[in-house]
Design a protein around this motif. Structure first.
Motif, short mmCIF file in Angstrom:
data_model
loop_
_atom_site.label_atom_id
_atom_site.label_comp_id
_atom_site.label_asym_id
_atom_site.label_seq_id
_atom_site.Cartn_x
_atom_site.Cartn_y
_atom_site.Cartn_z
N ASN A 22 23.07 24.43 -32.43
CA ASN A 22 21.93 23.83 -31.75
C ASN A 22 21.78 24.53 -30.40
O ASN A 22 22.72 24.56 -29.60
CB ASN A 22 22.20 22.34 -31.55
CG ASN A 22 21.11 21.63 -30.80
OD1 ASN A 22 20.51 22.17 -29.89
ND2 ASN A 22 20.87 20.40 -31.19
N PRO A 23 20.62 25.11 -30.10
CA PRO A 23 20.44 25.84 -28.84
C PRO A 23 20.74 24.99 -27.60
O PRO A 23 21.30 25.48 -26.63
CB PRO A 23 18.98 26.27 -28.86
CG PRO A 23 18.55 26.18 -30.28
CD PRO A 23 19.42 25.15 -30.93
N ASP A 24 20.38 23.72 -27.64
CA ASP A 24 20.65 22.85 -26.49
C ASP A 24 22.15 22.69 -26.25
O ASP A 24 22.61 22.65 -25.11
CB ASP A 24 20.00 21.48 -26.69
CG ASP A 24 18.48 21.56 -26.70
OD1 ASP A 24 17.93 22.45 -26.00
OD2 ASP A 24 17.85 20.77 -27.42
N GLN A 25 22.92 22.60 -27.33
CA GLN A 25 24.38 22.49 -27.19
C GLN A 25 24.98 23.78 -26.64
O GLN A 25 25.91 23.75 -25.84
CB GLN A 25 25.02 22.14 -28.53
CG GLN A 25 24.68 20.74 -29.00
CD GLN A 25 25.22 20.47 -30.40
OE1 GLN A 25 25.42 21.38 -31.20
NE2 GLN A 25 25.44 19.19 -30.71
N ILE A 26 24.44 24.92 -27.05
CA ILE A 26 24.94 26.20 -26.55
C ILE A 26 24.67 26.30 -25.05
O ILE A 26 25.55 26.66 -24.26
CB ILE A 26 24.27 27.37 -27.29
CG1 ILE A 26 24.71 27.37 -28.76
CG2 ILE A 26 24.61 28.70 -26.62
CD1 ILE A 26 23.94 28.35 -29.62
N ILE A 27 23.45 25.97 -24.63
CA ILE A 27 23.09 26.04 -23.22
C ILE A 27 23.95 25.08 -22.41
O ILE A 27 24.43 25.43 -21.32
CB ILE A 27 21.59 25.75 -23.03
CG1 ILE A 27 20.78 26.90 -23.65
CG2 ILE A 27 21.24 25.57 -21.56
CD1 ILE A 27 19.30 26.63 -23.78
N ALA A 28 24.19 23.89 -22.91
CA ALA A 28 25.04 22.92 -22.21
C ALA A 28 26.46 23.46 -22.07
O ALA A 28 27.08 23.31 -21.00
CB ALA A 28 25.04 21.59 -22.95
N ALA A 29 26.99 24.09 -23.10
CA ALA A 29 28.33 24.64 -23.04
C ALA A 29 28.42 25.78 -22.03
O ALA A 29 29.39 25.88 -21.28
CB ALA A 29 28.77 25.13 -24.42
N VAL A 30 27.39 26.61 -21.98
CA VAL A 30 27.37 27.70 -21.00
C VAL A 30 27.35 27.13 -19.59
O VAL A 30 28.07 27.59 -18.71
CB VAL A 30 26.16 28.63 -21.25
CG1 VAL A 30 25.97 29.60 -20.10
CG2 VAL A 30 26.32 29.37 -22.56
N ARG A 31 26.55 26.11 -19.37
CA ARG A 31 26.49 25.48 -18.04
C ARG A 31 27.83 24.88 -17.66
O ARG A 31 28.26 25.00 -16.51
CB ARG A 31 25.39 24.42 -18.01
CG ARG A 31 24.01 25.04 -18.00
CD ARG A 31 22.92 23.99 -17.87
NE ARG A 31 21.62 24.65 -17.83
CZ ARG A 31 20.51 24.14 -18.33
NH1 ARG A 31 20.52 22.95 -18.89
NH2 ARG A 31 19.39 24.81 -18.25
N ARG A 32 28.49 24.21 -18.61
CA ARG A 32 29.82 23.65 -18.31
C ARG A 32 30.80 24.76 -17.96
O ARG A 32 31.62 24.61 -17.05
CB ARG A 32 30.35 22.85 -19.50
CG ARG A 32 29.67 21.51 -19.70
CD ARG A 32 30.41 20.63 -20.69
NE ARG A 32 30.67 21.27 -21.98
CZ ARG A 32 29.84 21.29 -23.02
NH1 ARG A 32 28.66 20.70 -22.91
NH2 ARG A 32 30.16 21.90 -24.14
N GLY A 33 30.71 25.87 -18.68
CA GLY A 33 31.59 27.00 -18.39
C GLY A 33 31.36 27.55 -16.99
O GLY A 33 32.31 27.84 -16.26
N HIS A 34 30.08 27.67 -16.60
CA HIS A 34 29.76 28.15 -15.26
C HIS A 34 30.27 27.19 -14.19
O HIS A 34 30.82 27.62 -13.18
CB HIS A 34 28.24 28.34 -15.10
CG HIS A 34 27.73 29.57 -15.75
ND1 HIS A 34 27.60 30.78 -15.11
CD2 HIS A 34 27.30 29.80 -17.01
CE1 HIS A 34 27.12 31.68 -15.93
NE2 HIS A 34 26.93 31.12 -17.10
N GLN A 35 30.12 25.89 -14.43
CA GLN A 35 30.60 24.90 -13.47
C GLN A 35 32.11 24.99 -13.32
O GLN A 35 32.65 24.91 -12.21
CB GLN A 35 30.19 23.50 -13.90
CG GLN A 35 28.72 23.22 -13.74
CD GLN A 35 28.32 21.86 -14.32
OE1 GLN A 35 29.08 21.25 -15.07
NE2 GLN A 35 27.12 21.43 -13.99
N THR A 36 32.80 25.16 -14.44
CA THR A 36 34.26 25.26 -14.39
C THR A 36 34.69 26.50 -13.61
O THR A 36 35.58 26.43 -12.76
CB THR A 36 34.83 25.32 -15.82
OG1 THR A 36 34.45 24.12 -16.51
CG2 THR A 36 36.35 25.43 -15.79
N LEU A 37 34.04 27.63 -13.88
CA LEU A 37 34.40 28.86 -13.18
C LEU A 37 34.12 28.74 -11.68
O LEU A 37 34.90 29.21 -10.86
CB LEU A 37 33.62 30.03 -13.75
CG LEU A 37 34.07 30.52 -15.12
CD1 LEU A 37 33.12 31.58 -15.66
CD2 LEU A 37 35.49 31.04 -15.08
#
Length: 41
Positions: A22-37
């Motif tokens: 699901n594109p929305d789930q991918i975008i959410a995961a990328v955002r979480r990754g950026h926040q973590t970094l």
């Protein structure tokens, strides 16, 4: 040689790739990754 063998065997019964993510789930995961970094640095 191993790559060529894999391709030859795989192409004997090819199946189309079906995107299931699901594109929305991918975008959410990328955002979480950026926040973590950003929180690490």
């Amino acid at each position: 040689a191993a790559i060529n063998r894999f391709i030859k065997e795989h192409n004997q019964e090819p199946k189309p790739f079906v995107w299931k993510a699901n594109p929305d789930q991918i975008i959410a995961a990328v955002r979480r990754g950026h926040q973590t970094l950003e929180s690490i640095h």
